[in-house]
Design an enzyme around this catalytic site. Structure first.
Site, PDB file in Angstrom:
ATOM      1  N   MET B   1      31.080 -52.903   5.236  1.00  0.00           N
ATOM      2  CA  MET B   1      30.995 -51.456   5.003  1.00  0.00           C
ATOM      3  C   MET B   1      29.805 -50.870   5.759  1.00  0.00           C
ATOM      4  SD  MET B   1      31.432 -49.645   1.354  1.00  0.00           S
ATOM      5  CE  MET B   1      32.442 -48.207   1.174  1.00  0.00           C
ATOM      6  N   CYS B   2      28.628 -50.921   5.228  1.00  0.00           N
ATOM      7  CA  CYS B   2      27.386 -50.422   5.855  1.00  0.00           C
ATOM      8  C   CYS B   2      27.249 -48.901   5.748  1.00  0.00           C
ATOM      9  CB  CYS B   2      27.237 -50.785   7.322  1.00  0.00           C
ATOM     10  SG  CYS B   2      27.257 -52.555   7.632  1.00  0.00           S
ATOM     11  N   GLY B   3      26.015 -48.467   5.690  1.00  0.00           N
ATOM     12  CA  GLY B   3      25.711 -47.041   5.695  1.00  0.00           C
ATOM     13  C   GLY B   3      24.746 -46.753   6.826  1.00  0.00           C
ATOM     14  N   ARG B  32      26.725 -48.782   0.034  1.00  0.00           N
ATOM     15  CA  ARG B  32      27.472 -49.132   1.256  1.00  0.00           C
ATOM     16  C   ARG B  32      26.874 -50.350   1.948  1.00  0.00           C
ATOM     17  NH1 ARG B  32      30.984 -45.170   3.101  1.00  0.00           N
ATOM     18  NH2 ARG B  32      31.108 -46.378   5.018  1.00  0.00           N
ATOM     19  N   THR B 149      21.896 -49.420   6.291  1.00  0.00           N
ATOM     20  CA  THR B 149      21.961 -50.313   5.131  1.00  0.00           C
ATOM     21  C   THR B 149      23.149 -51.219   5.365  1.00  0.00           C
ATOM     22  OG1 THR B 149      23.380 -48.820   3.859  1.00  0.00           O
ATOM     23  CG2 THR B 149      20.995 -48.556   3.584  1.00  0.00           C
TER      24      THR B 149
END
Lengths: 229, 301
Positions: B1-3, B32, B149
């Site tokens: 996912m990651c932000g 995320r 993130t």
């Protein structure tokens, strides 16, 4: 008329949904104002009774999902999947929406006063969606029933693999998806569209729109293939 | 996912508060990407034009002042090291390339996370709030920051696998998504173009690709434009530049992004909630960047 205000900074999302789902007391006919939305996800989901909900500010993912009967207004933009699986009632977004607005909706009305991004009305099953601006690519993909009305332009691959849904676009269509074709407007469709535009509160003339739908040429539409099942 | 998040402060009066404004943006993206976090901060410091290289040591208690003394002696220039957790900013009045080469040649125990004159990159494993706290982000001043993130998919959860990745002097990249042709592209860049890689991370390949394009004379926009053709996969990229940042989403828009701007700042994030605490955001212009289109914001433009 009393109005109940719910501040999300204080109450949080779970308490808001508990209240609006009628699990903390009667809600039918109520008026609610939700403040400090701040892009939070899953606001006002799973409502089952007629009430008026106004959400102040931009909302996150899946706002007003699975709504039945209630009228929900977002005063701002909405993230992915607003009004997903709408059953009835009205969801209105005064700003723009992200992708998959009204996805798989079965009934009711979604009004987007601004523009919607990709995959608007993907696999819609009876919902009416009226967009004041434009929509992104792959919109109404595998749309089965309902109407998607676009006052601006539509992105690429509109209505790919569409079944019985109807699409109306006033502006330019970048390209049509597989098996989606332009059809005659006809008086009945135009009258129905004009009524829908009025119900959505959009000032537009139905005769300025073009109508699109299924050519019914894909595999599923060929009776010869019925024996395969 | 990651932000991913980015914030540029147009209003100089806000610049002392950059870290304070940036911290909640990263914190809001924890869901995320809870396994690692990293950020790039751009700060011009009173016209100092010396080289600045951020280095990271995996061994605790590294003797940074000895490193600075050694750098000063070998390079014949004044050098200082300013430690922050397991990183340090090494400065010397030479050009950035020389300083970076010096560290990489003589100190294989260290990894260089950034080089340039205004950029610093810090990253580590752990919850974003803890990582930011370790580096004292809320006290940081500067013109702009880019952050990430991480929820790892393509390579291990390590400090070196965290973003941002340095893509040349004062340039960095953060990425939400995953690339599917990174193995072949890494081999090609390494064997045919001599690009060096530190990890198996897919984003490092995108960073190496952009570095290579820029070294061939491309602008950031041109390098990203070429990336639409050569990078296969899902992505929203944010690229930090000396005086701003650029944003690009893959053409089928698999990964989200939202941008916002008012007279005081311009910002981007994976989701609006990361922007919700910015001053006067409700009155700002907020929009979703279109897929396959490069958005660039530069303070000098």
């Amino acid at each position: 008329m009393t109005v109940e205000t719910i501040d999300l900074d204080a109450a949080g999302v779970r308490a808001l949904n508990r209240r609006l789902q009628g699990r903390d007391g009667p809600v039918a006919g109520g008026h609610f104002i939700v403040t400090n939305a701040k892009g939070r996800h899953a606001l006002a989901v799973g409502l089952t009774e007629a009430m008026d909900v106004r959400i102040r500010g931009h909302v996150g993912y899946y706002c007003a999902g699975m709504n039945r009967e209630a009228d929900v207004t977002v005063e701002g933009n909405a993230g992915t999947g607003v009004a997903e699986n709408l059953m009835s009632g009205t969801v209105r977004v005064t700003g723009d929406t992200s992708q998959s607005a009204g996805a798989s909706g079965r009934g009711g009305l979604l009004v987007i006063e601004g523009s919607a991004s990709a995959r608007c009305g993907i696999t819609m099953k009876g919902i009416d969606i009226v967009v004041g601006g434009s929509i992104g690519h792959m919109s109404a993909f595998m749309a089965q029933a309902g109407r998607l009305v676009v006052c601006g332009d539509a992105g690429a691959y509109l209505g790919d693999s569409i079944y019985e849904a109807e699409i109306f676009v006033r502006g330019r269509v970048e390209s049509l998806g597989a098996d989606c074709v332009e059809k005659d407007m006809g008086e009945r469709a135009a009258d129905g569209l004009q009524t829908l535009l009025e119900r959505a509160g959009v000032a537009a003339d139905a005769r300025e729109f073009r109508r699109y739908g299924s050519a019914r040429q894909l595999y599923n539409f060929r009776v010869d293939n019925a024996a395969a099942y | 996912m990651c932000g991913i998040v980015g914030l540029y402060l147009k209003n100089p009066a806000l610049r002392p508060h950059l870290g304070r404004l940036f911290t909640p943006m990263m914190g809001e993206m924890t869901e995320r990407g809870p396994d690692s976090a990293g950020f790039a901060v751009y700060r011009e410091e009173g016209g100092r034009n010396e080289a600045k290289v951020t280095v990271c040591s995996m061994a605790p208690g590294y003797d940074w002042s000895a490193l600075a003394a050694e750098a000063g002696e070998s390079l014949g220039a004044e050098a200082v090291a300013e430690p922050a957790s397991n990183h340090a900013v090494l400065r010397a009045s030479v050009d950035a390339g020389s300083l970076r080469d010096w560290v990489e040649a003589g100190h294989p125990e260290l990894s260089v996370t950034s080089s340039g004159t205004v950029l610093e990159i810090y990253k580590d494993v752990g919850l974003p709030a803890d990582v930011l706290d370790r580096f004292g982000v809320s006290q940081m001043a500067g013109s702009h920051m880019i952050g990430h993130t991480r929820m790892a998919t393509e390579s291990a959860v390590t400090t070196a696998g965290a973003h941002p990745f340095n893509t040349g002097d004062d340039l960095c990249l953060v990425h939400n998504g995953s690339l599917s042709n990174h193995h072949r592209l890494r081999d090609w860049l390494r064997e045919q173009q001599g690009v060096r890689f530190q990890t198996d991370n897919d984003t490092e390949v995108a960073a190496g690709y952009l570095t290579w394009r820029i070294s061939e004379g491309a602008s950031i926009a041109e390098a990203l434009e070429a990336g639409i053709r050569d990078l296969d996969g899902f992505y929203t990229f944010a690229v930090g530049t000396r005086d701003g940042f650029s944003v690009l989403r893959d053409p089928i828009a698999c990964k989200p992004a939202v941008m916002a701007e008012n007279d005081d700042w311009v910002a981007m994030a994976s989701e609006f909630r990361a922007l919700a605490d910015l001053p006067d955001v409700e009155a700002a212009s907020v929009w979703e960047p279109e897929p396959g289109k490069i958005y660039s914001w530069s303070g000098s433009a």
